[in-house]
Design a protein around this motif. Structure first.
Motif, PDB file in Angstrom:
ATOM      1  N   ASP A 125       6.594  12.350  -5.880  1.00  0.00           N
ATOM      2  CA  ASP A 125       7.097  11.353  -6.919  1.00  0.00           C
ATOM      3  C   ASP A 125       7.266   9.603  -6.527  1.00  0.00           C
ATOM      4  O   ASP A 125       7.526   8.959  -4.590  1.00  0.00           O
ATOM      5  CB  ASP A 125       8.891  10.757  -7.295  1.00  0.00           C
ATOM      6  N   VAL A 126       6.723   8.207  -6.412  1.00  0.00           N
ATOM      7  CA  VAL A 126       6.386   6.894  -6.060  1.00  0.00           C
ATOM      8  C   VAL A 126       7.530   5.817  -7.103  1.00  0.00           C
ATOM      9  O   VAL A 126       7.480   6.220  -8.410  1.00  0.00           O
ATOM     10  CB  VAL A 126       5.161   6.845  -5.512  1.00  0.00           C
ATOM     11  N   THR A 149       0.230  -3.837  -5.943  1.00  0.00           N
ATOM     12  CA  THR A 149       0.710  -2.466  -5.091  1.00  0.00           C
ATOM     13  C   THR A 149      -0.299  -1.820  -4.832  1.00  0.00           C
ATOM     14  O   THR A 149      -1.054  -1.627  -5.949  1.00  0.00           O
ATOM     15  CB  THR A 149       1.763  -1.371  -5.344  1.00  0.00           C
ATOM     16  N   ARG A 150      -1.629  -1.280  -3.952  1.00  0.00           N
ATOM     17  CA  ARG A 150      -2.349  -0.117  -4.245  1.00  0.00           C
ATOM     18  C   ARG A 150      -1.901   1.383  -4.134  1.00  0.00           C
ATOM     19  O   ARG A 150      -1.336   1.151  -2.995  1.00  0.00           O
ATOM     20  CB  ARG A 150      -3.755  -0.251  -3.330  1.00  0.00           C
ATOM     21  N   LEU A 151      -1.704   2.011  -5.471  1.00  0.00           N
ATOM     22  CA  LEU A 151      -1.426   3.320  -4.492  1.00  0.00           C
ATOM     23  C   LEU A 151      -3.156   4.245  -4.252  1.00  0.00           C
ATOM     24  O   LEU A 151      -3.962   4.248  -5.190  1.00  0.00           O
ATOM     25  CB  LEU A 151      -0.697   3.854  -5.631  1.00  0.00           C
ATOM     26  N   TYR A 187       0.957  -1.110  -0.126  1.00  0.00           N
ATOM     27  CA  TYR A 187       0.092   0.231   0.291  1.00  0.00           C
ATOM     28  C   TYR A 187       1.228   0.756   0.078  1.00  0.00           C
ATOM     29  O   TYR A 187       2.095   1.106   0.483  1.00  0.00           O
ATOM     30  CB  TYR A 187      -0.787   0.155   1.063  1.00  0.00           C
ATOM     31  N   LYS A 188       0.211   2.228  -1.004  1.00  0.00           N
ATOM     32  CA  LYS A 188       1.061   3.669  -0.816  1.00  0.00           C
ATOM     33  C   LYS A 188       0.583   4.714  -1.198  1.00  0.00           C
ATOM     34  O   LYS A 188      -0.781   4.612  -1.728  1.00  0.00           O
ATOM     35  CB  LYS A 188       2.127   3.786  -2.086  1.00  0.00           C
ATOM     36  N   ASP A 233      -4.460   8.080 -10.917  1.00  0.00           N
ATOM     37  CA  ASP A 233      -2.708   7.356 -11.039  1.00  0.00           C
ATOM     38  C   ASP A 233      -2.752   6.514 -10.218  1.00  0.00           C
ATOM     39  O   ASP A 233      -2.840   5.357 -10.036  1.00  0.00           O
ATOM     40  CB  ASP A 233      -1.448   8.269 -10.653  1.00  0.00           C
ATOM     41  N   SER A 234      -4.487   6.913  -9.178  1.00  0.00           N
ATOM     42  CA  SER A 234      -4.986   5.771  -7.971  1.00  0.00           C
ATOM     43  C   SER A 234      -5.331   4.762  -8.850  1.00  0.00           C
ATOM     44  O   SER A 234      -5.962   4.628  -9.171  1.00  0.00           O
ATOM     45  CB  SER A 234      -5.579   6.528  -7.120  1.00  0.00           C
TER      46      SER A 234
END
Lengths: 113, 114
Positions: free
Chosen positions: B18-19, B109-111, B10-11, B86-87
């Motif tokens: 930036d990720v 990965t859930r952003l 998760y992020k 972007d989610s």
């Protein structure tokens, strides 16, 4: 581009019932996979089945490539079968094939005890 | 491990940050794919690597998205100046051969971009 249609979009069953999920695709494919996405989001491989018939326990799948469809059969359904079932295909593009998948919209299966 | 792993799971990012999302494919797998899954939709292709070579990046939605696999194993998907659109869940998959058949997926990965 290639189109993938799944039906039905939603399916509600009582535990113990049988069901058939369908996947239609618009072009010749060299890869077809069925996945189960569990409530935590994990995509679980069910079958790699570009043609023919396979069985794994209560699940079986048949792909008729010449008629551009695949079927997923679930027998004696259990509550743990609940989730989203995806069909995904790839096709040979201009002689090169590396298998990027195009997914259908999925079938949401709910199995009640 | 035996399967594809991804981190973080998760992020949460503020708009404009930036990720970097990491994927560890199954050892020895030649092909590596990134997909994006919006809520209620099926995954959509982003990019493909064969070993260290990025052979297809046609699915990347904008030039803010960048992916690499420098040594042909671990891959990183980087999103610059994140936007709310972007989610999504970002999924990584790998397969043994260059044909890409029989892909195995990581947990994703859930952003979430606020």
């Amino acid at each position: 581009g290639i189109q993938v249609e799944q039906s039905p979009p939603d399916l509600i069953l009582q535990e113990g019932a049988n069901s058939t999920l369908r996947c239609n695709f618009s072009d010749s494919v060299n890869n077809l996979q069925w996945f189960h996405q569990n409530p935590w989001g994990q995509l679980i491989n069910l079958f790699y089945i570009p043609s023919g018939t396979k069985q794994n326990g209560r699940l079986s799948a048949t792909t008729v490539a010449t008629e551009r469809y695949s079927l997923l059969y679930i027998s004696s359904s259990q509550t743990t079968d609940s989730g989203v079932y995806f069909c995904a295909v790839s096709f040979n593009a201009g002689g090169t094939s590396y298998g990027k998948l195009t997914f259908g919209q999925g079938t949401i299966l709910t199995v009640h005890p | 491990g035996a399967g594809v792993s991804q981190s973080p799971r998760y992020k949460v990012a503020k708009r404009g940050q930036d990720v970097a999302l990491r994927c560890d494919p199954i050892s020895g797998h030649v092909s590596l794919f990134w997909y994006q899954q919006a809520l209620g939709q099926g995954p959509e292709f982003l990019t493909y690597f064969q070993n260290e070579a990025q052979l297809d990046k046609s699915g990347l939605p904008s030039d803010r998205f960048f992916a690499e696999r420098p040594e042909g194993s671990v891959s990183t998907l980087k999103i610059q100046r994140t936007q709310q659109e972007d989610s999504a869940v970002y999924l990584c998959a790998s397969s043994l051969g260059a044909s890409g058949r029989g892909q195995f997926f990581g947990p994703g990965t859930r952003l979430t971009v606020l």
